[in-house]
Design an enzyme around this catalytic site. Structure first.
Site, short mmCIF file in Angstrom:
data_model
loop_
_atom_site.label_atom_id
_atom_site.label_comp_id
_atom_site.label_asym_id
_atom_site.label_seq_id
_atom_site.Cartn_x
_atom_site.Cartn_y
_atom_site.Cartn_z
N GLU B 319 26.75 70.83 100.28
CA GLU B 319 26.89 69.70 99.34
C GLU B 319 27.11 68.41 100.11
OE1 GLU B 319 30.37 71.34 97.33
OE2 GLU B 319 29.08 72.13 95.73
N CYS B 415 34.28 71.75 89.08
CA CYS B 415 34.90 70.51 89.55
C CYS B 415 34.38 69.31 88.78
CB CYS B 415 34.64 70.32 91.04
SG CYS B 415 32.91 70.42 91.51
#
Lengths: 681, 681
Positions: B319, B415
């Site tokens: 990421e 998240c």
């Protein structure tokens, strides 16, 4: 040098005599084969050891030690021996033959009493034979040994390895099959199927054909053998610790019975090796359903999953096909071995039916993806053959890390280099197709060569092909017919013409897909000759006289090529092709970023032979545009603060220089691109 | 509703009154927050359990059981409480407050005697506290609890959670620091650093600022704490079995001391959370070196690693950022949380220095990447925010599997959704910046709102902003100044004008980066007014009278935007932007393949408000071309046999319809593209 085969009657003998290709076959003979022998013996400094010879010595009881390398390490020695077999067939070399004979002796010593050969299982897990067909490559390694034995037998006339693999095949035949008590399995990596066909064709032993057919027939049936076997193992895999998910059947082309498959899926090499065997079996058994599956799968690959370079396999995840028209140029896989397998498949399809589209794809893969995989020195190889390279992305974007901007050194464990070696050293098998029954000699590839064909009734025809491809498209053929004696025309179709030998046969010349200007001109003995077209071949039907010469004119024109709009990655772009060669832009001849280049589709490209560049090649120059980087608003001063600003034309004229794709990556690492934006649409 | 803070003097109070944005803040209040509470309590059918509340109950001794979820699961409850805190601050809700108070009680019960809070370690590895800072997110979870406590305190005036986290922070301060016997470590996922700054600003306790600074200062020093810690653990990782390679320091931005960092690398969320704290510390301590690092890192992101949608992080591998100008549209990551973190960073940079480029990027990320991550129903979210989608590729090409063509249901462990919730419910904090010392009120975002500012000397200024962005660019401000009393102008710069209250201050209006037509017109009480520009802000310096009205004209024009040529992925393409909104083409309004679309850069786009479409939006239509698929040579009949054929023009005119990017993916799954080829360059 070829020795008559036991089963199959060889109907052609071919020797390559070609400036372009002899360079490669000599490179294989003089560099690749010796270098790989050193690799197999762990003698290359700085390279990971192969362990291949060492494993055989341990399995033979000649040395102590642990198995080393991958579970399929044996196949490296087999592929080397196969290449050696081909090489000895065309170029005798007593010293190389002595080394190979010793390696064969070693294989014999490593063979178990029951005929089994596999150093991994013999050394490491002797009680686990055939318990993990999906992962462990046992039948795959067996297949490569069989291919080696057949090639070595044809190349040298020596039967020892052939006898070894026949014992092994007999043993496998006692293990696998539909009979009660036998395993109903098949290999996770197809290879044995096509190898058993070769063994059948060489020995005439029908059992081997049947076993190949059994593996093909059984594959993909439900309940899945791979799943059942995985359950029996306690849900484990060779490749990871602990329990694992159920095998991915599509990866192994075992998701459906093969006759029901229509779309190429899964690991690309496995797929094309299997299709090759399917086409063999369809030809030898007349199985129409199997043939139809081959035609569907061919069509799917050629029309929807093929890169313009002849590469297949769009994703490095599983080295696999992804789906129709998904042909990204930057995250591509296009493994060398997969294109080689596609060439195997194409050749088998040509044997089923001579259609030029098969030979077109074969030629495309050969001249571009496969040839481009090897460096000029024969010691560096691409496994992945990208159509677009940005070296910094290969280094820093993990999704493109598999795409290397420079060819890699051939390390101990590797599939592609020995595959290139065996293909190039057997290239003579791909040039012609003889159809004795209807007295046809097909020319699939325009590669200079001396060939001899035996037509129905035993008539022998000599054919000399002279070709300057890929640089010049004029191809000449000369027919040799001996009056009486060795090459006597003994069939009813042969005779004599004023003392000169004659023979009636059809020379079937492929009209290449890249030839786009009507019908190519043909002259025989200097006079224009008509011909009819069938399946993309020019059929020249006549009574040929010894010494007849045919000239086949295939002007090589530079073409801008577009891709179907469904291929998103190529939208608004063109590739450059001249004859069989796909071209590319390299940073070395142009600029960076190469994405700034656009080609003016209206302007005529110019061609010139540059004998200095990359060992000599035709270079293509085109008018185009690039972006005036200086004209971009200075982000520090103009308040944008980002790399985005209102569009304004920034193109400025430039001249673009393209080189053959197969030569890319032989200079300083830099950007490369096959597909180039069009400056106007 | 905000209660005065202990440490920081709040200099502004803002309430959003905006048709566009109130829809979102209400969605968060009425849907997202209640839905997440159910998720935290494992009450959403068909969703993976969160375990968050359950873990706290087990850690508090109220329930038996094993820890569930990810090692950082506690942070989900914290982020929810933070969002609740903001929400209660603007919209009191006794029932929600009661539920939150109970959750806070539970956190208190799970707190250990020494102040420690972390349910994973308390339940599962009580003797392993602080042994795996790189992986285990202990300080990260602590940071989120602190942010929750600060928000809850400001929103409700209740100190309980604040006291809990102060005890926890005091305990952490006893564990970490330069003093002998303390750990010299820092967290693998930055978050504690910015949280401790908030705690300092709220409590005035200097210790918390110092601890934050310590974590920042220590990071990236050699020898690496992460490597030493990994050695001490026996070279293990939380994330896999057995021994593991040494931690990737760049992934955690611990490869260099932070003051020496110039290029954004590694996990994008970690990076921008850290840069946020760095900017906070630079502001609060006057650390010029730290500020210079922030400016370099900002510049690198904004100029070289930013998608036009405000997304950051080019690769799903880790990421992470990849490298300069590597901004692929199809394999993109552009995580929602990363853009939210970028907004945090931008706000801190604005506090350091009001420069419009920070607010431009903040606005870009907010209106595009962040807003586009949430569905209209508030229950579906994108984690990855692509700029190009081909649904079949998302399904079948593993390299694009992370790119979803439809928003995903909010599952237990996640998240992005709670991050969106806390950002949108605290959006009031991002609109203005007050600089009391020089009597400036900055307007960073044009979002309708009622605000109150306290200038130097205590003068209070009320400001009502009316905005119809993103659809219309006319923004109106009304100044309220009370004569005497509550909002009395008590400073030397304030006075009375004929009985009406007056105040001398500067209204600093951002000139958006997307405004491209000279200087925007400003009128005060209907009359044109001059202003000077400073750092991209129009400074309107005057003595304002109660009731003054300012009109700020920002005509929204549709612009075609190009990217710097170094961004290979956007070469030969344009994006469409109107005001802050980036547009995209969707298959639903156009056709497939969308790659066939090209936009005619010479033609004027037309705009229309469509109140039916996607809940109402301005639609943009443009002249362009598509490809005449019918004109493609039939591969079955023409002998090509592949999807490649000589180029010929196949373009035909078409009308293209673009919709705001933030609304994409709310219809049937289909192709989407932000960047569109130009029909002429």
């Amino acid at each position: 040098m070829n020795t008559p085969s036991v089963g199959e009657r060889k109907t052609q003998r071919v020797r390559i005599r070609d400036d372009f290709w002899n360079g490669y076959t000599e490179l294989v003979r003089n560099t690749v084969i010796p270098y790989q022998w050193e690799a197999l013996n762990d003698l290359i400094e700085g390279a990971e050891p192969s362990y291949a010879i060492r494993n055989f010595r341990i399995a033979a009881g000649l040395q102590e030690g642990e198995f080393g390398g991958m579970v399929f390490q044996d196949s490296d020695l087999a592929k080397w021996l196969e290449a050696v077999g081909y090489s000895l067939g065309s170029h005798p070399d007593p010293e190389l033959e002595r080394i190979a004979d010793e390696a064969i002796d070693l294989i014999g010593q490593a063979q178990q009493d029951d005929g089994y050969i596999n150093t991994y299982f013999t050394i490491k897990e002797p009680d686990k034979r055939w318990t993990n067909l999906v992962d462990a490559h046992e039948l795959y390694c067996a297949g490569h040994l069989i291919e080696a034995a057949v090639a070595y037998y044809h190349g040298t006339g020596k039967r020892k390895l052939l006898d070894i693999v026949c014992r092994f095949a007999d043993y496998m035949d006692s293990i696998f099959g539909p009979e009660p008590g036998k395993l109903k399995g098949y290999c996770g990596h197809q290879e044995i199927e096509l190898a058993l066909v070769k063994l059948y064709e060489t020995t005439g032993e029908n059992r081997y054909l049947k076993l190949s057919q059994y593996f093909i027939d059984e594959r993909g049936r439900q309940p899945s053998y791979f799943v059942e076997e995985w359950e029996r193992r306690g849900r484990t895999s060779h490749w990871s610790q602990g329990t694992t998910p159920s095998p991915n059947l599509a990866y192994h082309q075992a998701h459906l019975p093969v006759r029901e498959q229509s779309v190429a899926v899964g690991h690309a090499v496995r797929a094309v090796y299997m299709y090759t065997a399917m086409a063999d079996l369809a030809r030898l058994t007349g199985d129409a359903e199997l043939r139809a599956a081959c035609e569907r799968l061919w069509s799917n690959i050629a029309r929807k999953q093929l890169y313009i370079t002849g590469g297949i396999g769009s994703t490095h995840h599983g080295e696999a096909f992804s789906f129709d028209y998904d042909l990204p140029n930057d995250t591509v896989y296009a493994e060398t071995c997969a294109s080689i397998g596609l060439i195997f498949f194409a050749r088998r399809m040509l044997q089923l039916e001579a259609k030029s589209e098969y030979a077109d794809v074969m030629e495309r893969a050969l001249y571009n993806n496969v040839l481009g995989s090897m460096s000029k020195d024969g010691k560096h190889f691409f496994y992945v053959n990208p159509l677009e390279v940005w070296p910094e992305a290969s280094e820093k974007n993990p999704g493109r890390r598999h795409v290397k901007p420079v060819r890699q050194k051939w390390f101990g464990c590797s599939c592609c280099p020995p595959n290139v070696a065996r293909l190039l050293s057997s290239l003579d098998e791909y040039i012609y197709g003889a159809s004795p029954a209807d007295s046809r000699i097909y020319v699939h590839l325009y590669i200079g060569s001396e060939a001899e064909f035996e037509l129905a009734g035993g008539a022998k025809v000599g054919l000399t092909q002279q070709s300057k491809l890929p640089w010049d498209g004029r191809v000449c053929f000369k027919v040799s017919l001996a009056a009486g004696g060795g090459q006597a025309a003994t069939s009813s179709a042969a005779g004599a013409n004023g003392g000169q030998a004659t023979a009636a046969f059809t020379l079937a010349l492929r009209v290449p897909g890249w030839f786009q200007s009507g019908q190519p001109a043909l002259r025989v003995n200097g006079l224009p000759v008509d011909y009819r077209l069938e399946n993309g071949y020019a059929l020249v039907e006549r009574t040929w006289t010894d010494g007849d010469e045919a000239e086949w004119e295939l002007p090589l024109e530079t073409k801008l090529i577009a891709a179907r709009p469904e291929i998103r990655a190529d939208a608004g772009k063109v590739a450059i092709q001249r004859g069989p060669l796909v071209y590319c832009l390299e940073e070395a001849d142009n600029f960076a970023p190469l994405a700034s280049a656009a080609v003016n589709v209206g302007a005529a490209p110019s061609e010139r032979y540059d004998e200095e560049l990359l060992g000599g090649c035709v270079v293509i120059e085109l008018d185009g545009t690039t972006v005036d980087l200086e004209a971009w608003p200075d982000s520090a001063g103009d308040g944008y603060g980002t790399p985005y600003a209102p569009y304004r034309p920034l193109a400025k004229p430039t001249r673009l220089t393209a080189v053959p794709y197969y030569l890319w990556g032989n200079r300083e690492p830099g950007e490369m691109s096959v597909w180039i934006r069009t400056a106007q649409i």
